[in-house]
Write a protein that holds these residues in place. Structure first.
Motif, PDB file in Angstrom:
ATOM      1  N   LYS A   1       8.538  14.024  -4.219  1.00 22.28           N
ATOM      2  CA  LYS A   1       7.245  14.167  -3.388  1.00 22.28           C
ATOM      3  C   LYS A   1       7.136  14.331  -2.136  1.00 22.28           C
ATOM      4  CE  LYS A   1       5.044  11.547  -6.762  1.00 22.28           C
ATOM      5  NZ  LYS A   1       6.316  11.002  -7.617  1.00 22.28           N
ATOM      6  N   PRO A   2       6.333  14.821  -1.274  1.00 20.56           N
ATOM      7  CA  PRO A   2       6.524  15.323  -0.022  1.00 20.56           C
ATOM      8  C   PRO A   2       7.149  14.025   0.798  1.00 20.56           C
ATOM      9  CG  PRO A   2       4.101  15.454  -0.644  1.00 20.56           C
ATOM     10  CD  PRO A   2       4.858  14.749  -1.691  1.00 20.56           C
ATOM     11  N   GLU A   3       8.253  14.768   1.679  1.00 21.81           N
ATOM     12  CA  GLU A   3       9.003  13.666   2.580  1.00 21.81           C
ATOM     13  C   GLU A   3       8.322  12.721   3.174  1.00 21.81           C
ATOM     14  OE1 GLU A   3      12.672  14.072   5.463  1.00 21.81           O
ATOM     15  OE2 GLU A   3      12.040  15.921   4.393  1.00 21.81           O
ATOM     16  N   PRO A   4       7.156  12.754   3.740  1.00 25.47           N
ATOM     17  CA  PRO A   4       6.589  11.549   4.519  1.00 25.47           C
ATOM     18  C   PRO A   4       6.101  10.546   3.545  1.00 25.47           C
ATOM     19  CG  PRO A   4       5.573  13.778   5.321  1.00 25.47           C
ATOM     20  CD  PRO A   4       6.529  13.959   4.279  1.00 25.47           C
TER      21      PRO A   4
ATOM     22  N   TYR B   1      15.853  10.464   3.356  1.00 27.73           N
ATOM     23  CA  TYR B   1      15.422  11.641   2.170  1.00 27.73           C
ATOM     24  C   TYR B   1      16.579  12.414   2.270  1.00 27.73           C
ATOM     25  CZ  TYR B   1      13.738  15.115  -1.011  1.00 27.73           C
ATOM     26  OH  TYR B   1      13.489  15.862  -2.146  1.00 27.73           O
ATOM     27  N   ASN B   2      17.488  12.606   1.208  1.00 28.08           N
ATOM     28  CA  ASN B   2      18.682  13.354   0.941  1.00 28.08           C
ATOM     29  C   ASN B   2      17.984  14.803   0.535  1.00 28.08           C
ATOM     30  OD1 ASN B   2      20.793  14.685   0.055  1.00 28.08           O
ATOM     31  ND2 ASN B   2      22.080  13.062   0.010  1.00 28.08           N
ATOM     32  N   GLN B   3      17.936  15.638   1.522  1.00 29.31           N
ATOM     33  CA  GLN B   3      17.414  17.078   0.866  1.00 29.31           C
ATOM     34  C   GLN B   3      18.161  17.853  -0.138  1.00 29.31           C
ATOM     35  OE1 GLN B   3      14.916  18.717   1.822  1.00 29.31           O
ATOM     36  NE2 GLN B   3      13.886  17.807   3.842  1.00 29.31           N
ATOM     37  N   GLU B   4      19.760  17.556   0.046  1.00 25.03           N
ATOM     38  CA  GLU B   4      20.525  18.306  -0.801  1.00 25.03           C
ATOM     39  C   GLU B   4      20.372  17.783  -2.276  1.00 25.03           C
ATOM     40  OE1 GLU B   4      25.307  18.511  -1.604  1.00 25.03           O
ATOM     41  OE2 GLU B   4      24.570  18.176   0.170  1.00 25.03           O
ATOM     42  N   LYS B   5      20.203  16.133  -2.470  1.00 25.46           N
ATOM     43  CA  LYS B   5      20.274  15.762  -3.705  1.00 25.46           C
ATOM     44  C   LYS B   5      18.704  15.329  -4.121  1.00 25.46           C
ATOM     45  CE  LYS B   5      24.872  13.844  -3.437  1.00 25.46           C
ATOM     46  NZ  LYS B   5      25.666  12.678  -3.785  1.00 25.46           N
TER      47      LYS B   5
ATOM     48  N   GLU C   1       0.849  -1.223   0.103  1.00 26.08           N
ATOM     49  CA  GLU C   1       0.063  -0.075  -0.039  1.00 26.08           C
ATOM     50  C   GLU C   1       0.948   1.210   0.103  1.00 26.08           C
ATOM     51  OE1 GLU C   1      -3.516   2.166   2.960  1.00 26.08           O
ATOM     52  OE2 GLU C   1      -2.731   0.312   3.144  1.00 26.08           O
ATOM     53  N   GLU C   2       2.028   1.072   0.781  1.00 21.62           N
ATOM     54  CA  GLU C   2       2.774   2.554   0.967  1.00 21.62           C
ATOM     55  C   GLU C   2       3.562   2.801  -0.419  1.00 21.62           C
ATOM     56  OE1 GLU C   2       3.690   0.222   4.728  1.00 21.62           O
ATOM     57  OE2 GLU C   2       3.096  -0.317   2.949  1.00 21.62           O
ATOM     58  N   TYR C   3       3.665   1.697  -1.133  1.00 14.25           N
ATOM     59  CA  TYR C   3       4.810   1.908  -2.323  1.00 14.25           C
ATOM     60  C   TYR C   3       3.712   2.488  -3.613  1.00 14.25           C
ATOM     61  CZ  TYR C   3       8.555   1.215  -5.449  1.00 14.25           C
ATOM     62  OH  TYR C   3       9.842   1.192  -6.278  1.00 14.25           O
ATOM     63  N   TYR C   4       4.021   3.645  -3.724  1.00  9.91           N
ATOM     64  CA  TYR C   4       3.209   4.366  -4.726  1.00  9.91           C
ATOM     65  C   TYR C   4       3.645   4.129  -6.250  1.00  9.91           C
ATOM     66  CZ  TYR C   4       6.667   8.072  -4.773  1.00  9.91           C
ATOM     67  OH  TYR C   4       7.946   8.666  -4.894  1.00  9.91           O
ATOM     68  N   PRO C   5       4.894   4.124  -6.378  1.00  8.76           N
ATOM     69  CA  PRO C   5       5.619   4.353  -7.783  1.00  8.76           C
ATOM     70  C   PRO C   5       4.762   3.279  -8.673  1.00  8.76           C
ATOM     71  CG  PRO C   5       7.333   4.283  -6.404  1.00  8.76           C
ATOM     72  CD  PRO C   5       6.140   3.977  -5.356  1.00  8.76           C
ATOM     73  N   THR C   6       4.681   1.978  -8.469  1.00  3.79           N
ATOM     74  CA  THR C   6       4.278   1.171  -9.372  1.00  3.79           C
ATOM     75  C   THR C   6       2.892   1.302  -9.656  1.00  3.79           C
ATOM     76  OG1 THR C   6       5.540  -0.796  -8.550  1.00  3.79           O
ATOM     77  CG2 THR C   6       3.856  -1.509  -9.733  1.00  3.79           C
ATOM     78  N   ARG C   7       2.089   1.903  -8.941  1.00  4.29           N
ATOM     79  CA  ARG C   7       0.696   1.871  -9.061  1.00  4.29           C
ATOM     80  C   ARG C   7       0.497   3.247 -10.167  1.00  4.29           C
ATOM     81  NH1 ARG C   7       0.251   1.119  -3.483  1.00  4.29           N
ATOM     82  NH2 ARG C   7      -0.126   3.363  -3.318  1.00  4.29           N
ATOM     83  N   THR C   8       1.329   4.246  -9.810  1.00  2.00           N
ATOM     84  CA  THR C   8       1.480   5.325 -10.593  1.00  2.00           C
ATOM     85  C   THR C   8       1.692   5.142 -12.161  1.00  2.00           C
ATOM     86  OG1 THR C   8       1.704   6.662  -8.443  1.00  2.00           O
ATOM     87  CG2 THR C   8       2.124   7.807 -10.653  1.00  2.00           C
TER      88      THR C   8
ATOM     89  N   LEU D   1       7.540   9.746   0.593  1.00  2.00           N
ATOM     90  CA  LEU D   1       8.610   8.980   0.157  1.00  2.00           C
ATOM     91  C   LEU D   1       9.202   7.936   1.460  1.00  2.00           C
ATOM     92  CD1 LEU D   1      10.485  12.028  -1.603  1.00  2.00           C
ATOM     93  CD2 LEU D   1       9.782   9.938  -2.757  1.00  2.00           C
ATOM     94  N   HIS D   2       9.111   8.620   2.592  1.00  2.92           N
ATOM     95  CA  HIS D   2       9.550   7.738   3.630  1.00  2.92           C
ATOM     96  C   HIS D   2       9.017   6.284   3.885  1.00  2.92           C
ATOM     97  CE1 HIS D   2      10.291   6.693   8.030  1.00  2.92           C
ATOM     98  NE2 HIS D   2      11.663   7.229   7.660  1.00  2.92           N
ATOM     99  N   ALA D   3       7.439   6.738   3.869  1.00  3.43           N
ATOM    100  CA  ALA D   3       6.600   5.229   3.862  1.00  3.43           C
ATOM    101  C   ALA D   3       6.941   4.460   2.978  1.00  3.43           C
ATOM    102  CB  ALA D   3       5.268   5.917   3.889  1.00  3.43           C
ATOM    103  N   ALA D   4       7.193   4.970   1.550  1.00  6.87           N
ATOM    104  CA  ALA D   4       7.322   4.031   0.445  1.00  6.87           C
ATOM    105  C   ALA D   4       8.708   3.063   0.747  1.00  6.87           C
ATOM    106  CB  ALA D   4       7.251   4.919  -0.905  1.00  6.87           C
TER     107      ALA D   4
END
Length: 262
Positions: free
Chosen positions: A208-211, A254-258, A64-71, A213-216
């Motif tokens: 994406k929003p950090e939360p 999440y690497n903010q710089e990159k 459920e958390e992994y959005y990339p495949t569904r998108t 990405l973190h969940a994914a």
């Protein structure tokens, strides 16, 4: 992964050729050891996908958390009819083919009353994964023939033989597994191997929003953690090392710089 034996699997409408033996185990060992002894230790992402790794990644894509495949699947379903109509008669090459879910969307779009024959060339480092998805595809799509290659497509793309223009598919945001310089080198290599009339269909993720990405990449069931640690088993097999998964923690941040997950 088979870096030793030269073998060709030939089944009904399926042929799989092993080109990994052209690399050989000594070169693989040198690459892995160089990464592990570097100041910033690293292992190439291509070694994720032994049999267990491929199965774990399939589980990740259903989380459920992994959005990339569904998108990406949603986008593909929207563009597939136009793509398959525009590029009739093209070979379809998939880099890092893995499971058959995404390429099936294209084949389904081409399935009509009189579907044109499709020649599909999946390229993956896991011969097991290619065979499993190929068997599923030929059962579902009688108009598809498959010439697969067990190959490191980052360095062996030029060894894949073909005569017709191709729709080259590079799905899953896999390009994001590479450092910036390495991703540019990979895209340049793909470009050099493209023939007149070829088309590249590239799937990438956006920031994406950090939360989200973190969940994914830190799923509640710990499947992503198991997938990442499983690469140590591949290394053990390749260089006869004795890494233990339990000695390592999974950290995805999440690497903010990159602007990326690491």
């Amino acid at each position: 992964m088979n870096f030793v034996n030269e073998d060709i699997v030939a089944l009904n409408r399926i042929s799989i050729t092993n080109l990994l033996q052209e690399i050989g185990t000594d070169e693989v060992k040198e690459e892995i050891i160089a990464g592990l002894t570097a100041k910033k230790k690293h292992i190439s992402s291509k070694y994720f996908y032994n049999k267990a790794g491929s199965e774990l990644f399939e589980q990740i894509t259903r989380l459920e958390e992994y959005y990339p495949t569904r998108t990406e699947m949603s986008i593909l379903k929207g563009i597939a009819p136009g793509l398959m109509n525009a590029y009739k008669g093209f070979d379809i090459i998939e880099l890092g083919s893995g499971d058959s879910s995404k390429i099936s969307v294209l084949f389904q779009a081409a399935s009509g009353a009189n579907p044109e024959q499709i020649h599909y060339l999946p390229l993956d480092i896991s011969q097991t994964a290619i065979l499993a998805s190929a068997e599923e595809l030929v059962n579902r799509f009688p108009h598809v023939s498959i010439d697969g290659y067990a190959v490191d497509f980052t360095s062996q793309f030029e060894l894949v033989g073909r005569d017709r223009p191709a729709l080259i598919c590079f799905f899953g945001g896999t390009i994001g597994n590479f450092e910036w310089e390495a991703s540019l080198e990979l895209l340049q290599n793909i470009s050099r191997q493209m023939k007149r009339g070829d088309i590249l269909l590239l799937g990438t993720d956006l920031v994406k929003p950090e939360p989200l990405l973190h969940a994914a990449y830190n799923d509640a069931r710990g499947i992503t953690a198991a997938f990442n640690r499983n690469i140590l088993n591949t290394v053990n097999e390749m260089i006869q090392s004795d890494f233990r998964e339990d000695d390592f923690d999974h950290l995805a941040f999440y690497n903010q710089e990159k602007f990326r997950m690491e």
